[in-house]
Design an enzyme around this catalytic site. Structure first.
Site, mmCIF file in Angstrom:
data_model
loop_
_atom_site.group_PDB
_atom_site.id
_atom_site.type_symbol
_atom_site.label_atom_id
_atom_site.label_comp_id
_atom_site.label_asym_id
_atom_site.label_seq_id
_atom_site.Cartn_x
_atom_site.Cartn_y
_atom_site.Cartn_z
ATOM 1 N N PHE A 34 -3.783 -70.986 2.214
ATOM 2 C CA PHE A 34 -5.169 -70.870 1.768
ATOM 3 C C PHE A 34 -6.090 -70.368 2.863
ATOM 4 O O PHE A 34 -6.994 -69.590 2.623
ATOM 5 C CB PHE A 34 -5.673 -72.234 1.276
ATOM 6 C CG PHE A 34 -5.369 -72.489 -0.173
ATOM 7 C CD1 PHE A 34 -4.683 -71.579 -0.935
ATOM 8 C CD2 PHE A 34 -5.817 -73.657 -0.779
ATOM 9 C CE1 PHE A 34 -4.409 -71.816 -2.268
ATOM 10 C CE2 PHE A 34 -5.550 -73.909 -2.120
ATOM 11 C CZ PHE A 34 -4.849 -72.986 -2.855
ATOM 12 N N HIS B 9 -0.039 -83.280 -4.415
ATOM 13 C CA HIS B 9 -0.969 -82.395 -5.132
ATOM 14 C C HIS B 9 -0.347 -81.858 -6.417
ATOM 15 O O HIS B 9 -0.775 -80.825 -6.935
ATOM 16 C CB HIS B 9 -1.432 -81.249 -4.221
ATOM 17 C CG HIS B 9 -2.348 -81.723 -3.124
ATOM 18 N ND1 HIS B 9 -2.619 -80.980 -2.005
ATOM 19 C CD2 HIS B 9 -3.057 -82.870 -3.000
ATOM 20 C CE1 HIS B 9 -3.458 -81.659 -1.221
ATOM 21 N NE2 HIS B 9 -3.735 -82.806 -1.804
HETATM 22 P P1 NAD Z 1 -3.786 -74.464 4.818
HETATM 23 O O1 NAD Z 1 -3.762 -73.094 4.243
HETATM 24 O O2 NAD Z 1 -5.085 -75.143 4.999
HETATM 25 O O3 NAD Z 1 -3.053 -74.481 6.244
HETATM 26 C C1 NAD Z 1 -1.829 -73.850 6.456
HETATM 27 C C2 NAD Z 1 -1.578 -73.857 7.960
HETATM 28 O O4 NAD Z 1 -0.284 -73.341 8.175
HETATM 29 C C3 NAD Z 1 -2.580 -72.982 8.725
HETATM 30 O O5 NAD Z 1 -3.162 -73.745 9.768
HETATM 31 C C4 NAD Z 1 -1.695 -71.844 9.296
HETATM 32 O O6 NAD Z 1 -2.056 -71.502 10.615
HETATM 33 C C5 NAD Z 1 -0.318 -72.471 9.293
HETATM 34 N N1 NAD Z 1 0.776 -71.512 9.086
HETATM 35 C C6 NAD Z 1 0.889 -70.607 8.087
HETATM 36 N N2 NAD Z 1 2.084 -69.973 8.179
HETATM 37 C C7 NAD Z 1 2.702 -70.477 9.283
HETATM 38 C C8 NAD Z 1 3.962 -70.219 9.913
HETATM 39 N N3 NAD Z 1 4.824 -69.330 9.415
HETATM 40 N N4 NAD Z 1 4.281 -70.923 11.029
HETATM 41 C C9 NAD Z 1 3.409 -71.834 11.552
HETATM 42 N N5 NAD Z 1 2.212 -72.119 10.996
HETATM 43 C C10 NAD Z 1 1.878 -71.463 9.860
HETATM 44 O O7 NAD Z 1 -2.795 -75.318 3.939
HETATM 45 P P2 NAD Z 1 -2.748 -76.868 3.651
HETATM 46 O O8 NAD Z 1 -3.098 -77.638 4.876
HETATM 47 O O9 NAD Z 1 -1.437 -77.088 3.011
HETATM 48 O O10 NAD Z 1 -3.919 -77.089 2.584
HETATM 49 C C11 NAD Z 1 -4.124 -76.223 1.480
HETATM 50 C C12 NAD Z 1 -3.942 -76.833 0.104
HETATM 51 O O11 NAD Z 1 -3.532 -75.835 -0.833
HETATM 52 C C13 NAD Z 1 -2.810 -77.807 0.047
HETATM 53 O O12 NAD Z 1 -3.013 -78.681 -0.989
HETATM 54 C C14 NAD Z 1 -1.643 -76.894 -0.229
HETATM 55 O O13 NAD Z 1 -0.509 -77.526 -0.647
HETATM 56 C C15 NAD Z 1 -2.204 -75.983 -1.290
HETATM 57 N N6 NAD Z 1 -1.464 -74.707 -1.279
HETATM 58 C C16 NAD Z 1 -0.153 -74.750 -1.628
HETATM 59 C C17 NAD Z 1 0.628 -73.608 -1.556
HETATM 60 C C18 NAD Z 1 2.085 -73.727 -1.915
HETATM 61 O O14 NAD Z 1 2.451 -74.553 -2.764
HETATM 62 N N7 NAD Z 1 2.966 -72.954 -1.280
HETATM 63 C C19 NAD Z 1 0.057 -72.391 -1.133
HETATM 64 C C20 NAD Z 1 -1.322 -72.369 -0.799
HETATM 65 C C21 NAD Z 1 -2.060 -73.567 -0.860
#
Ligand code: NAD
Length: 234
Positions: A17, A103
């Site tokens: 996100f 979530h």
């Molecule tokens: P966030 O987007 O706030 O944070 C993700 C973090 O991961 C960031 O700080 C980023 O720097 C780091 N990151 C991204 N790719 C990386 C990598 N390859 N190696 C190391 N670090 C990496 O996400 P959040 O804290 O999970 O919060 C967002 C909300 O939205 C949550 O509820 C999340 O589960 C949901 N969401 C879920 C999905 C999914 O199901 N895949 C995708 C987007 C958002």
């Protein structure tokens, strides 16, 4: 125990996100109250969700998911709390009874009134044939993806299970989360207050680095692969 966020799934092609190019840099989130209040907003929320669902459907577990499945299989990890809705931990082989999806799940939908489960394929058909958000076939209620939106109450059973798992943990490993989304980020805070060592793996600084005993800043795949290789060292 392990706590994961969207960052663990970026290597599988699912954008997070908050990173540059992430979903929120393009779309403001739709709050739960707005989803409930307007049929037009529900349709827009569903259109956005179906785009995300296309990406999730096409994704395979990445190195981070596989490493976590390996840690569970070896008995090092008792429980995985995930904020993700993509189901990739299960796809990587983590048993369902070891995962707490705080979530919710993006694999299906539910009626908010009667709880009836609906498949996403059915939602797609309804929207493409009526150009309107779906209503429950059992009771006529509002149908929503089984995910937790901003402003929506957290699932009670999952929150209680996640709290118990956090209080039981010997070590709390947070992987791929900005640790800015509460109440989810309250679990690493709780672990730290409970004097459980908190280790954070993330590419960028997080909101809770100051509470961690160790912060590994880098890419999750290579870091987790190195961790797994070291476990095999004599
Ligand atoms: P966030 O987007 O706030 O944070 C993700 C973090 O991961 C960031 O700080 C980023 O720097 C780091 N990151 C991204 N790719 C990386 C990598 N390859 N190696 C190391 N670090 C990496 O996400 P959040 O804290 O999970 O919060 C967002 C909300 O939205 C949550 O509820 C999340 O589960 C949901 N969401 C879920 C999905 C999914 O199901 N895949 C995708 C987007 C958002």
């Amino acid at each position: 125990m392990v706590f994961t966020g969207a960052g663990i799934s970026t290597e599988s092609g699912i954008p997070d996100f908050r990173s540059p190019g992430g979903f929120w840099t393009r779309h403001k989130p739709i709050a739960y109250a707005d989803f409930l209040a307007s049929a037009e907003t529900r349709l827009e929320a569903w259109r956005r969700f179906l785009t995300i669902h296309d990406t999730i459907r096409a994704a395979n577990p990445g190195p981070g998911h596989r490493a976590i499945a390996g840690l569970v299989a070896r008995g090092h990890v008792a429980c995985v709390i995930t904020q993700n809705i993509d189901g990739l931990d299960v796809a990587a082989g983590v048993p369902r009874d070891r995962i707490i999806e705080i979530h919710g799940s993006g694999t299906h939908a539910r009626c908010l009134a009667c709880g009836e489960r609906h498949e996403i394929a059915w939602v797609r058909d309804v929207i493409s044939s009526t150009a309107a958000a779906p209503a429950c076939t059992a009771c006529g209620g509002i149908v929503k993806s089984a995910t937790v939106s901003f402003g929506q109450p957290m699932p009670e059973a999952e929150m209680a299970a996640a709290r118990a798992a956090t209080l039981n943990a010997d070590l709390f490993l947070a992987i791929g989360s900005s640790l800015q989304v509460f109440p989810a980020a309250g679990f690493p805070v709780l672990a730290s207050h409970n004097r459980t060592p908190l280790v954070i793996i993330n590419r960028e600084e997080t909101g809770l680095d100051g509470l961690a005993v160790l912060v590994l800043r880098g890419e999750i795949g290579p870091l987790m692969e190195e961790l797994m290789a070291r476990l095999d060292e004599p």
